[in-house]
Write an enzyme that holds these catalytic residues in place. Sequence first.
Site, PDB file in Angstrom:
ATOM      1  N   ASP A 167      13.151  -7.884-164.780  1.00 15.13           N
ATOM      2  CA  ASP A 167      14.019  -6.718-164.897  1.00 15.13           C
ATOM      3  C   ASP A 167      15.292  -6.849-164.074  1.00 15.13           C
ATOM      4  O   ASP A 167      16.229  -6.085-164.273  1.00 15.13           O
ATOM      5  CB  ASP A 167      13.249  -5.455-164.477  1.00 15.13           C
ATOM      6  CG  ASP A 167      13.055  -4.504-165.635  1.00 15.13           C
ATOM      7  OD1 ASP A 167      13.236  -4.940-166.788  1.00 15.13           O
ATOM      8  OD2 ASP A 167      12.725  -3.332-165.405  1.00 15.13           O
ATOM      9  N   ASP A 198       0.965   4.119-166.043  1.00 17.03           N
ATOM     10  CA  ASP A 198      -0.334   3.568-166.425  1.00 17.03           C
ATOM     11  C   ASP A 198      -1.382   4.668-166.604  1.00 17.03           C
ATOM     12  O   ASP A 198      -2.042   4.760-167.642  1.00 17.03           O
ATOM     13  CB  ASP A 198      -0.793   2.538-165.389  1.00 17.03           C
ATOM     14  CG  ASP A 198      -0.655   3.031-163.951  1.00 17.03           C
ATOM     15  OD1 ASP A 198      -0.222   4.183-163.751  1.00 17.03           O
ATOM     16  OD2 ASP A 198      -0.973   2.261-163.020  1.00 17.03           O
TER      17      ASP A 198
END
Length: 754
Positions: free
Chosen positions: A149, A466
């Site tokens: 990223d 998550d």
Amino acid sequence: MENYSHDSHSHSLHHLHFHKTRSILNLAYCLAYILALITLFYYRLCFFFFKTEDKEYHNLLFKPWILSFAVELLYSFIWSIKQPMNLWPVTRTVFPENLPNDDKLPGIDVFICTVDPDREPTFEVMNTVISAMSLDYPPKKLSVYLSDDGGAYVTLYGIKQAWAFATWWLPFSKRFNLKTICPRAFFQNPDMVDSQIQTQEFFYHRKIVQEKFEAFNQRIRSMEQILDENSKTTSRDHPPLVQVIDEKSIEEDDAILNLEAIDMMPRLVYVAREKRASHLHNFKAGALNTLLRVSSIISNFAYILVLDCDMYCNDSSSARQAVCFFLDPKISPSLGWVQFPQKFHNISQTDIYDSQYRVTWPVYWTGISGLQGPTITGTNVFINRKAFYGLNIDDGLDLKEARNSLGSSSEFIKSLRQIEKPNSAIDREISSVLLKEAHYLASCTYEKGTKWGQKVGFWYNTIVEDVFTSHILQSKGWRSVYLNPERPQFLGSATTTLDQMLVQGIRWYGGFADVVLSKYFPLFYRPSKMGIFQKMYYCWMFCMPIDFILVLWFAFVPPLCFLYGIPLYPKVSDPFFAAFAFVYVSSQLKHLCDIAVLSGGPIKAWLNEQRIWIVKGLSCYLYGTIECIITKMGIRKLTFNPTNKVQDNDTTYWYQMEKYDFRTSNLFLIPIVTAVTLNMACLVGGVARLNVAGNWEAMFAQMILSIYALVMSFPVIEAMFLRNDDACIPLTTTMMSIMLTLLLLSFGNFLVLD
């Protein structure tokens, strides 16, 4: 709860064992505890509805008692939603030897995400990549994707060097069937090898591979030194880059390849999604969704292994163990993911910061595995790709609906029909046209006008993507299983400083609090296919930060009442005292049993868990909730700071010495130190008052609570008065806390006013 007969182990892929004795004991304890709570509530309600003759005394107690009752109700709610994890404990055993031949196994894509090479050292990330490539799985059915990223050149350089070294490592690890498949872990402990393979041939090949490993390490270290600061640090403005790493990617004279190993290499892909300051990037969820799209047109394997960049594969068999569940017809149709526990290589025996969540994995996750299964915990999880798409792929695909949800890429839409068709992607040539499409899928504008992050993929607008995503998936009917083999399948780097633990905690618990304050709170979210016990489990997770109310109450109010002679609990001679004592003592004994018996930890670990719960309640639970509220009010934007994975000798020294490192912000320290100084002052003043005025029976419980608080606070007291090192509590912090304590002591007068 799952209910099916167990086949003979010679044919079955997995075996489920229900711990009946443990379940019965937990149920009996639960019923006794409920009875004690009912007795406690009856005692409180009698006080409110049946006034004593001494109205002045009744009015004196009314305010602290009504607050006590409110806190006890909150505590009872949190305790109750936690109980389903104790009632159906199950463990599972798998039999990979019963799997079909390699040519019939489903494919697996591995997703690894990294953000910042300064916080996540490149060499450690590449060791994780190599360990994933070394899994005991057919190489043509295994692909590894690294999401960078930060778009850092050192990461791209590092992955090329990792592929080159892997041409030496993979043949070596497979030839000698190594259990430790992470090269860095293997060479740090070279003697941890079975004696039967320690032959002259083994030592000869190990020497060659170790030389290649040291050269691989040196090349990455040298590149980090060569690169200037601007080119090494992460970029928030860069175009997409998708590159398949192979022998064509390695520059001449840069690294020596083992050309004989090319055919046994899994596919390795580097992905740096496009980043622009004008576009939201949605943190890790955005990176994982990009990998979902890119991998779908390159390999498109049915199952996905998600790993943190510091969580390396410690055993080559994890993929085959997970596939045992996905291929088991008894549970596979609705099986969304297989979760392995998080374990760490840098944890001490007593783990002063409770970084490994010692009770969570062997107790809570074992219990919830008997229901619809545990949540996704960010790493060490094998996920069914179909679970992410939010479409009924099996019964036909509506192209218009697919484009509205998933975007305009024809190649991506086409890939939906090819999931679980092994021959569709294994030998497919990665053409320039396909790579161009992959770059389009990794662009920052692709998701515009789609359902990504809302109904497709990992969900956005949350830091805990998550847990939140798994909550939504299980609401749709997906279930999960938990597998905890004797040998850790994955090992990572845990936080070993108080500062990092608290900073990380603010991020997590702020994300949990955000769900509590949203329409997605499990008890109220509709539609949902989750059972009530599964909803209670998710409520417990999301309500964790609310513990700050309990901690703040017990840290400040009972000591102040003890100092001013205001009893909150029955006299020792009162029969109702037994109910309060049972609730308190049995809770401590239950936790001690979970630590010492079920988790195999020392008693000191129990003390450390108690201490860290208090510390979190006075800091990251509190500040995480505050941060959530101000974010919802629009005062600040949602942010994500990756945990610093760099280990230094100084912080490691204090952790291994089992000494708390208090080098953190006063924002964290002052509430903790203030609570300790207040309890010290109130205990001394309260005992002095009792020596003069008597009434020991009525104040006994509060005195015990203050003593308990000080015992649990010993590391803080030690750092305030007995230590004189760099990691102790600064004198200025202690003085500010003493001043706050004096203010709180004066506030105690408010409790005795009408």
